[in-house]
Design a protein around this motif. Sequence first.
Motif, mmCIF file in Angstrom:
data_model
loop_
_atom_site.group_PDB
_atom_site.id
_atom_site.type_symbol
_atom_site.label_atom_id
_atom_site.label_comp_id
_atom_site.label_asym_id
_atom_site.label_seq_id
_atom_site.Cartn_x
_atom_site.Cartn_y
_atom_site.Cartn_z
ATOM 1 N N VAL A 46 26.401 -3.944 -13.315
ATOM 2 C CA VAL A 46 25.883 -3.963 -11.951
ATOM 3 C C VAL A 46 25.281 -2.589 -11.694
ATOM 4 O O VAL A 46 26.002 -1.591 -11.631
ATOM 5 N N ASN A 82 30.053 -12.327 -15.434
ATOM 6 C CA ASN A 82 28.731 -12.951 -15.555
ATOM 7 C C ASN A 82 28.916 -14.458 -15.442
ATOM 8 O O ASN A 82 29.248 -15.124 -16.418
ATOM 9 N N GLU A 139 17.368 -9.203 -10.629
ATOM 10 C CA GLU A 139 18.334 -10.274 -10.399
ATOM 11 C C GLU A 139 17.717 -11.670 -10.376
ATOM 12 O O GLU A 139 18.239 -12.588 -11.035
#
Length: 478
Positions: free
Chosen positions: A98, A115, A459
């Motif tokens: 992250v 994940n 993302e």
Amino acid sequence: MSEATQPAPPADNLVTTSHALPSGQAYTATTGTMVLREEVIDDGKFEGLRPKAEMFVTSYTLDGADPLSRPVTFAFNGGPGSSSVWLHLGVLGPRRVVMGDAGALLPPPYGLADNEESLLAVSDLVFIDPVSTGYSRAAEGEKAEPYHGFTGDIESVGEIIRLWTTRNGRWMSPKFLAGESYGTIRAAALADHLQSRYGMYLNGVMLISSVLDFITGDFNQGNDLGYALYLPTYAAIAHYHGLHGDRPLADVLREAEAFAERDYPWALARGNRLSAEERSAAVSTVAALTGLSEDYVDRVDLRIEHIRFFTEVLRSRRQVVGRLDGRFLGWDPDSGREHFSADPSMNAIMGPYSAALNHYLRTELGYANDLPYEVLTSRVHPWSYKEFEGVHVQVVDKLGAAMRANPHLRVHVACGYHDGATPYYAAEHAFAHLPVPAELAANVEFRYYEAGHMMYVHEPSRLRQSADLTAFVLGQQA
């Protein structure tokens, strides 16, 4: 030294731990070094096996799965000189980094999270660090240089794949390779090597940020191909930074691809045979697409080398853009230099991935090693391409040979529009020259993302790419 005081030969050093996916499915992680040995034959007599290297491997296997139907994916990154950390903690593995994204990076020490889109849901995973990367090293008393080159690298990674497959009883499992960047060179060559050396036929190859032919990114004198194939990527980066106004990205890319396909190569090939009007028109188009000034395009003779572009395109703002990912911005101490001093996209990702990996292996997977984990090392250089003396490096022919011998072999190609290291249009060019019959064309699929080389740091791209890779392994359309 007496026989009694001889050091013990190296042995596999593996640690096993148990975990669960967010879905509740239990899996086993095994991490550590596997010893690579070679057969020693002296005067025609077999003298045993000699340890040559200790290669670091992390595998994840779903508990209770049927090995006859459960796929396994062998994954690695590129460099040369890169460990497998990027694919491991970026998109494929059960834990992920992250770090934020371009324009919104998190501060150190960053983060590590489950994940939920890990490929482990549909495939077991084996991450391999080539010799001199990660914790992989040559065996005591042995040299690492034989592995720092095209053939030595292919053979050593191929041998680890064979060993893992054999020891874990997985010869009848569906098998996939996933490689990124130079790892796509390795994956394409391995597809051919594994079947020709061991009779190991694969089900699929995932090429992420693909480069199968080095001439497509070569800016040396006399080769104009790279300038044309990079143009759509330059246009995408210019678009991201507002240099195309409110035009949709798709429109900009269509125009850039059309020009790169016909008029641009023609103009470069004409050289000083271009009329003043023809040259002026080409300069104007290249400048408009790239966001560079017409004066600059004219001064570099229509030929935009990639590091020069990343340094020049936002010079008026006193900023440089990333090579790995043109969405990232940075500053240079000298705003007048020709080539930037550092890639801001590499600066952005190195810290988060290094911190996460070093924490994760020791704290969560229970593997302790006091060596530095070589995330990306220069120790492998100079990398040997002796097999290609007199010709450019390419493995398009090897992938084609693998597909012709195994017509069930499928290929997934993932491209980032803002990837300035392995441009998407160059990948398309390489596959347009893949030596396979028309009947096998449907075995190749392309997927595109509005991100860079490690497209999964963006993302929305990570989520879509995870779905695309899952669908590929399952033989479905995402």
